[in-house]
Design an enzyme around this catalytic site. Structure first.
Site, PDB file in Angstrom:
ATOM      1  N   GLU A 105      -3.349   5.250 -10.911  1.00 26.20           N
ATOM      2  CA  GLU A 105      -2.135   6.313 -11.060  1.00 26.20           C
ATOM      3  C   GLU A 105      -2.035   6.622 -12.461  1.00 26.20           C
ATOM      4  OE1 GLU A 105       0.686   3.952  -8.164  1.00 26.20           O
ATOM      5  OE2 GLU A 105       0.873   5.785  -7.180  1.00 26.20           O
ATOM      6  N   GLU A 125      -2.622  -0.169  -1.684  1.00 26.88           N
ATOM      7  CA  GLU A 125      -1.262  -0.567  -1.646  1.00 26.88           C
ATOM      8  C   GLU A 125      -1.023  -0.638   0.032  1.00 26.88           C
ATOM      9  OE1 GLU A 125      -2.358   1.559  -3.927  1.00 26.88           O
ATOM     10  OE2 GLU A 125      -1.040   1.450  -5.553  1.00 26.88           O
TER      11      GLU A 125
END
Ligand code: NAD
Length: 702
Positions: A105, A125
């Site tokens: 990210e 995640e």
């Protein structure tokens, strides 16, 4: 430790520095942010490169910070991402190694990304019951396309940088490089600085558009697929929702939507359980009185005594890790049979394309066989896996004691025998311990490491480290009947028997617990393991614990010769060569006969009652195991059940499940069960530790 800053001419290089994987902890975020500021303020700097120290770019959030105030400390990941995006000079990510989660990210916020070939890139995640919460679901689809991004986000699996770099039209990687990614990025950044010097705006991923030619149908299809695969998990369908927003909404709206979903998932019991399991696995390697820096013995070679079911599987676990093994037997036929089974197992892996032929050959080449103890005398570790009989164990350990070199570790794979007694057969009890593998030993993750009274700390530390090398989850257990896992299973099995007596059927009981999430119900599991094994244990227990009640049906099934899959019949019937469990009229008659003998009229038992009676039977015994110090911590017990007994991962293990239900409620439910005249009142007396924690409003896991 945090991040390093250096100048390479007119380019600043910021190196994330937080071993082992450059997790984006508070110090790393703060120093990276300071580095960006410094580069922007320095008129001599024209561009910035961000890379990772060591072998990783960044593994994402620093898991050690989870749940602590540091995780939120400014700059948090969102703030840092915004700062990078808004930087007026080009910022280039030099992805030198593993780039995952928050690390990806962060990279997606830079203006350009370069990656070395063969690097793993992932948004994992979902494995913790979450989704990427710092823009990953909005930015990744804009760079690699909706379908690739969704696959990565829903599966959590890594994809190689060269695969992503080869996607048509991808905007994730400006260039793939060799190992010189930082140098290449510095050069690249310099060129971009020149290109943008005249005021040409820097490219931002947020300005790209995520599209799909047939978005509505595609997301519907994806939703159906995910629903089928992720039965009990809330995160995967929400990943689909978030990625859909990257197409259907503006970037800012999508980001806010992702955030809302992330926060919602954080508080689900499933995500809490998955995060608990994640930490429990790491914590299992830590032993309170054995510090991390305890010296370890070198293990370069291993011997296995006994080439039966377990010996063969144990040997394969070491061969798979490239550790040479010598296997010892009493007779040449037994050796041949054992080695043939191992070869057959490897060949099956080759046939299924799980193993390359040359690797299979290399593994078998590391295997030696012998009938003579002298040939194993030089091994650093020997694991005994002979018949479960104390006299046989005694003769083996006396021989091992006589021949093994000083300092060799002597381990027993016994499932029920007293490891302290076994150690006492030698003059070196400090070198003896139990290594309780589970069947099939080359497949099952769990290894109970049984610590004897005299086991030396360095022996324990060595075996725990070795377990990691052979890719097992090792949990330390003290010496007791059944160790952690089987001691709990005994109570679970007894309760399953009482349920039968009261009106349950094997199918109904199995189905209820499988719906709860177990890989397999108790009766299917008994049939797989062999009912004769439990029978032998019960016969011993009838003498040792004359007051302990069992359903007689267990013995009736064995007396009928129904030992399970291996005899073609057990609690269920089996067709030759198949594993499907078929309801057995004969077993139904046995159960009905037993009820009649007890004067019981069958009643319909609800699935909820079945699940709670079985799971709380585990929990109550576990509380005793914990109080006695047989397990060092509650999370170790959870690990045993998650990795060795098919307990549903998304429930975090029996202790985590009990905590989630609230221990007060668990105790109340047990009291209700104790009032059932057909159940066993003594069985449901809450263990003192459980009663105390419940009264104090506490939990097993901190
Ligand atoms: P097995 O009967 O399949 O194999 C035992 C092997 O040991 C045989 O090949 C036999 O020839 C050999 N053997 C017997 N005496 C010997 C001696 N004196 N020297 C050398 N070899 C000798 O048994 P198994 O299922 O592999 O079990 C082995 C051990 O592992 C037992 O202690 C058992 O309790 C334990 N264990 C079994 C399981 C399981 O699921 N089968 C699981 C965990 C632990």
């Amino acid at each position: 430790m945090g991040a390093k800053y250096e100048l390479r001419g007119d380019v600043a290089v910021i190196t994330l520095d937080n071993p082992p994987v450059n997790g984006l902890g508070y110090d790393t975020r703060r120093e990276t942010s300071a580095g960006i500021d410094r580069a922007m303020d320095d008129a001599a700097v024209r561009a910035v490169v961000i890379t990772g120290g060591g072998r990783a770019f960044s593994g994402g959030a620093d898991i050690r910070e989870f749940g602590t105030p540091k995780a939120l400390g400014e700059p948090n990941l969102h703030s840092l991402i915004r700062q990078i995006e808004n930087a007026p000079k080009p910022v280039v990510a030099a992805i030198n190694g593993t780039c995952m989660g928050g690390g990806l990210e962060l990279a997606l916020a830079t203006h350009y990304r370069l990656a070395a070939m063969g690097v793993d890139i992932a948004l994992p995640e979902v494995n913790l019951g979450l989704l990427p919460g710092a823009g990953g679901t909005q930015r990744l689809p804009r760079t690699v396309g909706v379908e690739t991004a969704l696959n990565m986000i829903v599966s959590g699996k890594p994809v190689k940088s060269d695969v992503l770099g080869a996607l048509p039209g991808q905007q994730l990687l400006a260039r793939l490089t060799g190992d010189d990614v930082v140098e290449a990025a510095v050069q690249f950044a310099r060129e971009r600085a020149a290109e943008h010097a005249g005021g040409k705006p820097l490219p931002l991923v947020r300005d790209l558009v995520a599209t799909h030619p047939n978005a509505e149908a595609y997301f519907q299809f994806a939703r159906n697929m995910v629903k089928g695969m992720a039965k009990n998990l809330p995160a995967p369908p929400r990943c689909v929702d978030a990625v859909e927003a990257s197409v259907a909404r503006s970037f800012e709206e999508g980001l806010a939507y992702e955030r809302r979903i992330f926060l919602g998932l954080m508080v689900t019991p499933e995500s809490k359980a998955l995060r608990h399991a994640f930490f429990a696995e790491r914590a299992a390697g830590k032993i309170a009185d054995v510090p991390d820096d305890t010296p370890r013995r070198r293990i370069d070679s291993v011997a296995v005594v006994g080439a039966g079911t377990m010996g063969g599987g144990i040997a394969m676990s070491f061969l798979d890790a490239g550790i040479p093994v010598t296997i010892l037997e009493t007779k040449p036929e037994a050796l041949e049979r054992g080695v043939a089974t191992m070869r057959k197992n490897y060949e099956a892996q080759v046939r299924k394309d799980k193993l390359k032929q040359d690797k299979c050959d290399a593994r078998m080449a590391l295997l030696k066989t012998t009938l003579a103890y002298e040939d194993i005398a030089g091994a650093d570790l020997v694991i005994e896996a002979v018949f479960e009989d104390m006299d046989v164990k005694e003769s083996v350990f006396r021989k091992l004691d006589a021949v093994m070199k000083p300092g060799a570790i002597l381990a027993s794979n016994t499932s029920t025998l007293d490891v302290d007694r076994i150690a006492a057969f030698t003059r070196r009890p400090q070198d003896v311990l139990g290594t309780h593998f589970f069947s099939p030993a080359n497949v099952m993750k769990l290894l109970e490491v049984v610590r004897g009274k005299a086991t030396a700390k360095d022996v324990l530390a060595t075996v725990m480290a070795l377990a990691k090398k052979i890719r097992k989850t090792a949990v330390v257990s003290g010496v007791c009947d059944g160790f952690i896992g089987n001691r709990m299973l005994e109570q679970y099995g007894r309760q399953a028997g009482f349920l039968l007596d009261e009106g349950g059927t094997p199918q109904q009981i199995d189905k209820a617990i499988e719906k709860f999430g177990f890989a397999m119900g108790p009766f299917r599991m008994f049939d797989l393991a062999g009912n004769d094994i439990g029978w032998a244990i019960r016969k011993r227990r009838y003498v040792e614990y004359p007051d302990m009640r069992y359903s007689k049906t267990f013995d009736l099934v064995c007396e009928a010769g129904r030992f399970g899959q291996k005899t073609g019949a057990g609690w269920y019937d089996y067709q030759p060569g198949k594993r499907d469990a078929i309801a057995s009229p004969l077993v139904e008659d046995l159960i009905a006969g037993q009820r009649q003998a007890l004067g019981i009229t069958a009643r319909r038992i609800g699935d909820d009652e079945i699940v709670h009676r079985l799971v709380y039977a585990l929990v109550n015994e576990a509380a005793k195991i914990l109080a006695e110090g047989i397990a060092g911590k509650a999370s170790d017990i959870d690990m045993v059940y998650l990795t060795g007994y098919g307990f549903p991962l998304f429930r975090g293990g029996p202790m985590c499940y009990a905590d989630t239900q609230g221990l007060f409620n668990v105790v109340q439910t047990m009291k209700r069960f104790a009032r059932n005249p057909l159940d066993d009142e003594a069985f449901w007396q809450p263990a003192p530790l459980l009663a105390r924690l419940a009264a104090e409003g506490k939990t097993f896991n901190p």
